[in-house]
Design a protein around this motif. Structure first.
Motif, PDB file in Angstrom:
ATOM      1  N   ILE A  54     107.840 -28.266 167.473  1.00  0.00           N
ATOM      2  CA  ILE A  54     108.399 -28.153 165.634  1.00  0.00           C
ATOM      3  C   ILE A  54     107.172 -27.381 165.258  1.00  0.00           C
ATOM      4  N   THR A  55     106.894 -26.191 164.733  1.00  0.00           N
ATOM      5  CA  THR A  55     106.031 -25.603 163.754  1.00  0.00           C
ATOM      6  C   THR A  55     105.669 -26.447 162.713  1.00  0.00           C
ATOM      7  N   TYR A  56     104.966 -26.233 162.098  1.00  0.00           N
ATOM      8  CA  TYR A  56     104.210 -26.799 160.981  1.00  0.00           C
ATOM      9  C   TYR A  56     103.384 -25.729 160.814  1.00  0.00           C
ATOM     10  N   GLU A  57     102.993 -25.319 159.305  1.00  0.00           N
ATOM     11  CA  GLU A  57     101.865 -25.183 158.274  1.00  0.00           C
ATOM     12  C   GLU A  57     101.121 -25.823 157.604  1.00  0.00           C
ATOM     13  N   CYS A  58     100.106 -25.466 157.552  1.00  0.00           N
ATOM     14  CA  CYS A  58      99.156 -26.302 156.880  1.00  0.00           C
ATOM     15  C   CYS A  58      99.883 -25.615 154.499  1.00  0.00           C
ATOM     16  N   ARG A  59      99.925 -26.033 153.742  1.00  0.00           N
ATOM     17  CA  ARG A  59     100.611 -24.910 152.405  1.00  0.00           C
ATOM     18  C   ARG A  59      99.960 -25.983 151.531  1.00  0.00           C
ATOM     19  N   ASP A  60      99.996 -25.618 150.430  1.00  0.00           N
ATOM     20  CA  ASP A  60      99.429 -26.008 148.957  1.00  0.00           C
ATOM     21  C   ASP A  60     101.182 -27.514 148.022  1.00  0.00           C
ATOM     22  N   LYS A  61     100.652 -28.422 148.392  1.00  0.00           N
ATOM     23  CA  LYS A  61     101.989 -29.152 148.208  1.00  0.00           C
ATOM     24  C   LYS A  61     102.658 -29.097 146.796  1.00  0.00           C
ATOM     25  N   ALA A  62     104.233 -28.701 146.862  1.00  0.00           N
ATOM     26  CA  ALA A  62     104.986 -28.958 145.904  1.00  0.00           C
ATOM     27  C   ALA A  62     104.457 -29.830 144.720  1.00  0.00           C
ATOM     28  N   PRO A 114     114.880 -43.611 159.409  1.00  0.00           N
ATOM     29  CA  PRO A 114     113.302 -44.009 160.494  1.00  0.00           C
ATOM     30  C   PRO A 114     113.598 -44.112 162.474  1.00  0.00           C
ATOM     31  N   ALA A 115     112.860 -43.402 163.154  1.00  0.00           N
ATOM     32  CA  ALA A 115     113.200 -43.703 164.537  1.00  0.00           C
ATOM     33  C   ALA A 115     112.045 -44.253 165.388  1.00  0.00           C
ATOM     34  N   GLY A 116     111.041 -44.722 164.301  1.00  0.00           N
ATOM     35  CA  GLY A 116     109.463 -44.932 165.231  1.00  0.00           C
ATOM     36  C   GLY A 116     108.342 -44.507 164.667  1.00  0.00           C
ATOM     37  N   ASP A 117     107.414 -44.720 164.908  1.00  0.00           N
ATOM     38  CA  ASP A 117     105.985 -44.028 164.926  1.00  0.00           C
ATOM     39  C   ASP A 117     105.732 -43.321 165.143  1.00  0.00           C
ATOM     40  N   GLY A 118     105.765 -42.240 164.870  1.00  0.00           N
ATOM     41  CA  GLY A 118     105.866 -40.677 165.213  1.00  0.00           C
ATOM     42  C   GLY A 118     106.478 -40.094 166.022  1.00  0.00           C
ATOM     43  N   ASN A 119     107.305 -40.692 165.526  1.00  0.00           N
ATOM     44  CA  ASN A 119     108.290 -40.011 166.010  1.00  0.00           C
ATOM     45  C   ASN A 119     109.633 -39.300 164.450  1.00  0.00           C
ATOM     46  N   ILE A 120     109.580 -38.401 164.932  1.00  0.00           N
ATOM     47  CA  ILE A 120     110.222 -37.676 163.198  1.00  0.00           C
ATOM     48  C   ILE A 120     111.710 -37.935 163.433  1.00  0.00           C
ATOM     49  N   VAL A 145     118.776 -37.998 168.205  1.00  0.00           N
ATOM     50  CA  VAL A 145     119.089 -39.460 168.377  1.00  0.00           C
ATOM     51  C   VAL A 145     117.451 -39.704 169.925  1.00  0.00           C
ATOM     52  N   ALA A 146     117.149 -41.104 169.929  1.00  0.00           N
ATOM     53  CA  ALA A 146     116.819 -40.735 171.256  1.00  0.00           C
ATOM     54  C   ALA A 146     114.863 -39.695 170.603  1.00  0.00           C
ATOM     55  N   ILE A 147     114.629 -39.673 170.636  1.00  0.00           N
ATOM     56  CA  ILE A 147     113.624 -38.783 169.643  1.00  0.00           C
ATOM     57  C   ILE A 147     112.205 -39.257 170.072  1.00  0.00           C
ATOM     58  N   LYS A 148     111.320 -38.383 170.533  1.00  0.00           N
ATOM     59  CA  LYS A 148     110.329 -39.149 171.183  1.00  0.00           C
ATOM     60  C   LYS A 148     109.062 -37.723 170.157  1.00  0.00           C
ATOM     61  N   GLY A 149     107.933 -37.828 169.132  1.00  0.00           N
ATOM     62  CA  GLY A 149     107.525 -36.641 168.783  1.00  0.00           C
ATOM     63  C   GLY A 149     107.997 -36.676 167.612  1.00  0.00           C
ATOM     64  N   GLY A 150     107.120 -35.103 167.634  1.00  0.00           N
ATOM     65  CA  GLY A 150     107.437 -34.259 166.453  1.00  0.00           C
ATOM     66  C   GLY A 150     106.821 -33.967 165.227  1.00  0.00           C
ATOM     67  N   VAL A 151     106.400 -35.602 164.775  1.00  0.00           N
ATOM     68  CA  VAL A 151     106.059 -35.429 163.588  1.00  0.00           C
ATOM     69  C   VAL A 151     104.738 -34.928 163.521  1.00  0.00           C
ATOM     70  N   ALA A 152     104.372 -34.260 161.538  1.00  0.00           N
ATOM     71  CA  ALA A 152     103.064 -33.366 160.970  1.00  0.00           C
ATOM     72  C   ALA A 152     102.183 -33.558 162.004  1.00  0.00           C
ATOM     73  N   GLU A 166     100.239 -25.142 163.231  1.00  0.00           N
ATOM     74  CA  GLU A 166     100.066 -25.757 164.677  1.00  0.00           C
ATOM     75  C   GLU A 166     101.676 -26.226 165.526  1.00  0.00           C
ATOM     76  N   ILE A 167     101.378 -26.335 166.149  1.00  0.00           N
ATOM     77  CA  ILE A 167     102.511 -26.840 167.089  1.00  0.00           C
ATOM     78  C   ILE A 167     102.491 -28.526 167.592  1.00  0.00           C
ATOM     79  N   VAL A 168     103.440 -28.560 167.906  1.00  0.00           N
ATOM     80  CA  VAL A 168     104.063 -30.033 168.367  1.00  0.00           C
ATOM     81  C   VAL A 168     104.434 -30.342 168.871  1.00  0.00           C
ATOM     82  N   LYS A 169     104.912 -30.690 169.882  1.00  0.00           N
ATOM     83  CA  LYS A 169     105.691 -30.946 171.111  1.00  0.00           C
ATOM     84  C   LYS A 169     107.006 -32.625 171.393  1.00  0.00           C
ATOM     85  N   TYR A 170     108.106 -32.200 171.086  1.00  0.00           N
ATOM     86  CA  TYR A 170     108.768 -33.199 170.790  1.00  0.00           C
ATOM     87  C   TYR A 170     110.226 -32.745 171.555  1.00  0.00           C
ATOM     88  N   GLN A 171     111.387 -34.346 172.167  1.00  0.00           N
ATOM     89  CA  GLN A 171     112.395 -34.358 172.608  1.00  0.00           C
ATOM     90  C   GLN A 171     113.347 -35.303 172.172  1.00  0.00           C
TER      91      GLN A 171
END
Length: 180
Positions: A54-62, A114-120, A145-152, A166-171
Motif C-alpha cells: 500500500i502506498t501512502y503519501e505525506c500530505r496536508d491534513k484536511a 478494527p483488525a488489531g494493532d499494526g493491521n489495516i 479478512v486475515a490481515i497482516k500489516g498495511g498501516v501508515a 512510502e510503501i508498506v507491505k501487507y497481506q
C-alpha cells in the motif's frame, strides 16, 4: 455406555471435527465483527490471498491548516489462490479486483472494523456489476479478512517531508461472495 456406543460417538465427533477443520477459517462469519459480515443469501464463490503493498503519501491534513499526515494513495497486490498460484490482482484507486481472465469488479465500502494493532481494518465491500465475463461475474460482496500489516508508516510526516511517498507491505484474504 457400551463400547459400541462410545466408538460410534467418538467416530461422529471426529468426523464433525474433520469437517469443520477443512472449512477455511476465512469463510467463518461467526468470528468476524458484525459490521463486516456478509448478509444471508450469499455464498463464497472464491477465496484469494492478496500479497502486496500500500502506498501512502505525506500530505496536508484536511481541515487542519499547517498539519500533515500520511494519506492512503492506493494498493497493489497479487491475488493468489491457496496453493500460491496468482489468479488475479488488486489495485486502485478505485479499488479494483481483476481476475486473470480479464473480468473485474469495483465496489462501495459498506463497513470497516478494527483488525488489531499494526493491521489495516477488516472491510466489507458491496461489489458493482462485473466488467467482462469470468471469475468476477456475479460477485455481490468482497470481504477483507486475515490481515497482516498495511498501516501508515510510523515515521514522521512533516511539512519538510510533504510529498514523500512510502510503501508498506501487507497481506489479506479477499473473500468473494455471490448470491445463493
Amino acid at each position: 455406555m457400551n463400547a459400541k456406543k462410545i466408538f460410534s460417538l467418538a467416530s461422529t465427533t471426529l468426523a464433525a471435527a474433520c469437517l469443520f477443520a477443512t472449512v477455511p477459517a476465512a469463510y467463518a462469519q461467526m468470528g468476524l465483527p458484525d459490521s463486516i459480515k456478509v448478509p444471508d443469501g450469499n455464498k463464497v464463490a472464491m477465496e484469494t490471498v492478496g500479497v502486496g503493498e500500500i502506498t501512502y503519501e505525506c500530505r496536508d491534513k484536511a481541515n487542519a491548516a499547517g498539519e500533515t499526515e500520511w494519506v492512503f494513495v492506493g494498493p497493489k497486490a497479487a491475488l493468489n489462490d491457496r496453493s500460491g498460484k496468482q489468479v488475479g490482482e488488486y489495485f486502485g484507486p478505485p479499488a479494483t479486483w481483476q481476475a486473470k481472465d480479464g473480468s473485474k469488479v469495483t465496489g462501495t465500502q459498506l463497513a470497516v472494523a478494527p483488525a488489531g494493532d499494526g493491521n489495516i481494518p477488516y472491510q466489507l465491500v458491496k461489489a458493482n456489476p462485473a466488467e467482462g465475463k469470468g471469475a468476477m461475474s456475479g460477485v455481490s460482496y468482497i470481504q477483507r479478512v486475515a490481515i497482516k500489516g498495511g498501516v501508515a508508516p510510523a515515521k514522521a510526516c512533516t511539512a519538510e517531508t510533504k510529498g514523500n511517498k512510502e510503501i508498506v507491505k501487507y497481506q489479506a484474504d479477499y473473500i468473494f461472495w455471490t448470491a445463493s
